[in-house]
Design a protein around this motif. Structure first.
Motif, short mmCIF file in Angstrom:
data_model
loop_
_atom_site.label_atom_id
_atom_site.label_comp_id
_atom_site.label_asym_id
_atom_site.label_seq_id
_atom_site.Cartn_x
_atom_site.Cartn_y
_atom_site.Cartn_z
N HIS A 216 0.74 -1.26 0.00
CA HIS A 216 -0.08 0.01 0.10
C HIS A 216 0.86 1.28 0.10
CE1 HIS A 216 -2.67 3.06 1.68
NE2 HIS A 216 -3.82 2.14 0.96
N GLN A 217 0.11 2.10 -0.35
CA GLN A 217 1.14 3.62 -0.38
C GLN A 217 1.62 4.02 0.87
OE1 GLN A 217 -1.47 7.07 -0.94
NE2 GLN A 217 0.15 8.57 -1.22
N LYS A 218 2.91 4.11 0.83
CA LYS A 218 3.65 4.61 2.12
C LYS A 218 4.04 3.27 2.80
CE LYS A 218 2.79 9.50 3.16
NZ LYS A 218 2.01 9.78 2.12
N SER A 219 4.13 2.16 2.03
CA SER A 219 4.43 0.81 2.56
C SER A 219 5.64 1.01 3.38
CB SER A 219 4.57 -0.39 1.60
OG SER A 219 4.62 -1.48 2.06
N GLY A 220 5.71 0.30 4.49
CA GLY A 220 6.84 0.42 5.51
C GLY A 220 6.79 1.31 6.69
N VAL A 221 5.85 1.94 6.71
CA VAL A 221 5.28 2.81 7.99
C VAL A 221 4.06 1.80 8.70
CG1 VAL A 221 5.73 5.16 6.94
CG2 VAL A 221 3.58 4.04 6.70
N TRP A 222 3.35 1.02 7.97
CA TRP A 222 2.27 0.30 8.54
C TRP A 222 2.82 -0.77 9.68
CZ3 TRP A 222 -1.54 2.71 7.39
CH2 TRP A 222 -1.87 3.61 6.24
N TYR A 223 4.10 -1.14 9.57
CA TYR A 223 4.65 -1.88 10.49
C TYR A 223 4.69 -1.14 11.93
CZ TYR A 223 7.99 -4.06 13.49
OH TYR A 223 8.64 -4.46 14.64
N PHE A 224 5.15 0.08 12.04
CA PHE A 224 4.78 0.60 13.11
C PHE A 224 3.69 1.07 13.64
CE2 PHE A 224 9.13 1.83 10.93
CZ PHE A 224 9.79 2.03 12.18
N TRP A 225 2.62 1.38 12.79
CA TRP A 225 1.24 1.77 13.33
C TRP A 225 0.65 0.32 13.68
CZ3 TRP A 225 0.83 6.17 14.47
CH2 TRP A 225 1.47 7.58 13.54
N GLU A 226 1.00 -0.80 13.16
CA GLU A 226 0.42 -1.98 13.56
C GLU A 226 0.96 -2.23 14.90
OE1 GLU A 226 1.00 -6.04 14.55
OE2 GLU A 226 2.59 -5.09 13.46
N ARG A 227 2.03 -2.15 15.37
CA ARG A 227 2.83 -2.28 16.59
C ARG A 227 2.35 -1.37 17.57
NH1 ARG A 227 6.43 -5.06 18.85
NH2 ARG A 227 7.83 -4.25 20.73
N TRP A 228 1.93 -0.12 17.27
CA TRP A 228 1.38 0.71 18.23
C TRP A 228 0.02 0.82 18.32
CZ3 TRP A 228 4.57 4.80 15.28
CH2 TRP A 228 6.18 4.69 15.38
N ILE A 229 -0.88 -0.01 17.58
CA ILE A 229 -2.28 0.13 17.45
C ILE A 229 -3.08 0.22 18.97
CG2 ILE A 229 -2.75 -1.91 17.06
CD1 ILE A 229 -4.62 1.08 15.61
#
Length: 437
Positions: A216-229
């Motif tokens: 997805h767009q800006k792939s690479g940042v979703w790992y962080f948001w998933e960890r912090w959700i």
């Protein structure tokens, strides 16, 4: 088994029974004024849970003694008997540990003023947690401890030694008493309980993982948001309930030396402090559009500029900051089955907490202070936070107002509970006064 071993283990088991008998219900020895007491549902849940634990342990001790003096004990080796007794003693220590968890909380209720304020915080927490259309909220009790951050031991989670916690226990930093910062910390922890009741974390993690894997767009940042959700959802709950008071309180918590504010730690479930405040401002702007959020975000950036950071860290923080709109698009439009297809903002009372409404509430309450005490506590904290950021309320007056309100909410809750209990009692026929000759 020889008689010496049997006699010694029997004495130790009977000693456990003696010590167990000395553990009394809290209602028999915790000194506190009625207004400082925890709610009746919380009292009932705690006492019932602990009483069941004591009863089960007592039965286990008697079962052990019967086994020890019976044919099983006579045939067993001393080592086998000792093993059984050791397991029994571990269970005894677990019962004591559970008792102490609640004792640490309830003992503070006897402190002058503090006990009543804690009871008032119980009322604030219950109001912030209430979502009757989606779940039945468990009782919540609060206590103070050292440190800058709050924490929660959620209801229905495992206690040391086994068994589900009958109430939610929220630890509030003592240094946050009394100001809007206490609402920020308190409602954040309430948010953890609400999110667990709605079972939102795991499904949202799967969504974010899918975005990461799908390029997805800006792939690479979703790992962080998933960890912090999990922490992000709790922050969302706090902003949705108390508005800008949440962000102001958060700034008070994470205002640390620059090295900590910009620290990137993959072992921390919280967002990077610098980014967390930026996200809080963005969430506030999305829920409650107003120029104050952009101003607050710029003020935070001026406190902790990225200039001077090593290039790799500055690049990552900038990337994550720019990904906030995409992340919020996912978060605020997520429609889980637990919400019946509704989005998160749609289940919260967003309308009456818009800044212009909060300003009007506060102005009206200043003319009629008694009405402030009758309003929902989370709404009051939201209005006080709005008044503070608008410069209409100084810290000295803020503390005085909130201390009075906590006392008022505690007293009202106590009197309402007493009235409800009295109304539930069967009516009795009036008895004529006795006469004496």
């Amino acid at each position: 088994m020889n008689s010496a071993a049997s006699w010694m283990l029997a004495q130790e088991a009977k000693a456990l029974l003696g010590r167990l008998a000395r553990i009394k219900p809290f209602a028999l020895y915790e000194p506190m004024v009625p207004a400082a007491a925890i709610s009746l549902p919380a009292q009932a849940a705690i006492e019932s849970y602990l009483a069941n634990g004591r009863r089960e342990l007592r039965e286990q001790v008697h079962t052990f003694l019967d086994w020890l003096h019976g044919s099983g004990g006579w045939r067993a080796t001393p080592a086998e008997a000792q093993r059984r007794f050791t397991l029994l003693r571990l269970r005894f220590n677990a019962v004591l540990s559970q008792f102490d968890i609640f004792a640490d909380v309830l003992t503070q209720r006897s402190e002058h003023e503090t006990g009543i304020w804690l009871s008032g915080l119980d009322v604030v927490a219950a109001d912030a947690l209430a979502l009757p259309d989606y779940y039945q909220a468990p009782p919540v009790i609060c206590y103070l401890d050292r440190g800058a951050g709050a924490a929660i031991r959620r209801a229905r989670t495992r206690l040391p030694g086994g068994g589900d916690n009958p109430v939610a226990i929220i630890r509030v930093p003592r240094e946050r008493m009394v100001g809007i910062g206490v609402a920020s910390s308190l409602v954040h922890e309430v948010g953890h309980q609400a999110v667990a009741l709605l079972d939102l974390v795991k499904p949202l993690r799967l969504v974010l993982q899918g975005l990461e894997k799908g390029g997805h767009q800006k792939s690479g940042v979703w790992y962080f948001w998933e960890r912090w959700i999990s922490e992000v959802l709790a922050d969302f709950w706090s902003i949705a309930r108390v508005g800008v008071a949440s962000t102001l309180g958060l700034i008070g918590v994470v205002s640390l030396p620059q090295a900590f504010v910009h620290r990137v730690g993959l072992d921390d479930p919280h967002p990077i402090p610098w980014l967390r405040v930026k996200l809080s401002c963005a969430l506030g702007k999305a829920l409650y559009p107003h120029p104050q959020w952009e101003e607050l975000s710029k003020l935070w950036e001026s406190f902790y500029p990225l200039v001077g950071l090593e290039e790799e860290k500055r690049w990552l923080l900038t990337l994550l900051d720019r990904s906030i709109p995409d992340f919020l698009e996912v978060l605020l439009n997520y429609r889980p089955q637990a919400l019946g297809g509704a989005a998160l903002p749609e289940i919260m009372e967003i309308g009456e907490r818009q800044p212009r409404h909060l300003t009007k509430y506060y102005q009206a309450w200043r003319k009629s202070p008694a009405q402030m005490g009758k309003a929902p506590p989370s709404l009051v904290f939201a209005a006080v936070g709005q008044a503070k950021i608008e410069g209409k309320l100084g810290p000295e007056e803020e503390s005085q107002i909130l201390a009075k309100l906590l006392t008022q909410w505690a007293l009202r809750s106590t009197l309402d509970s007493a009235a409800s209990c009295a109304a539930a009692l069967p009516r009795t026929r009036a008895v004529a006064p006795a006469t004496y000759n």
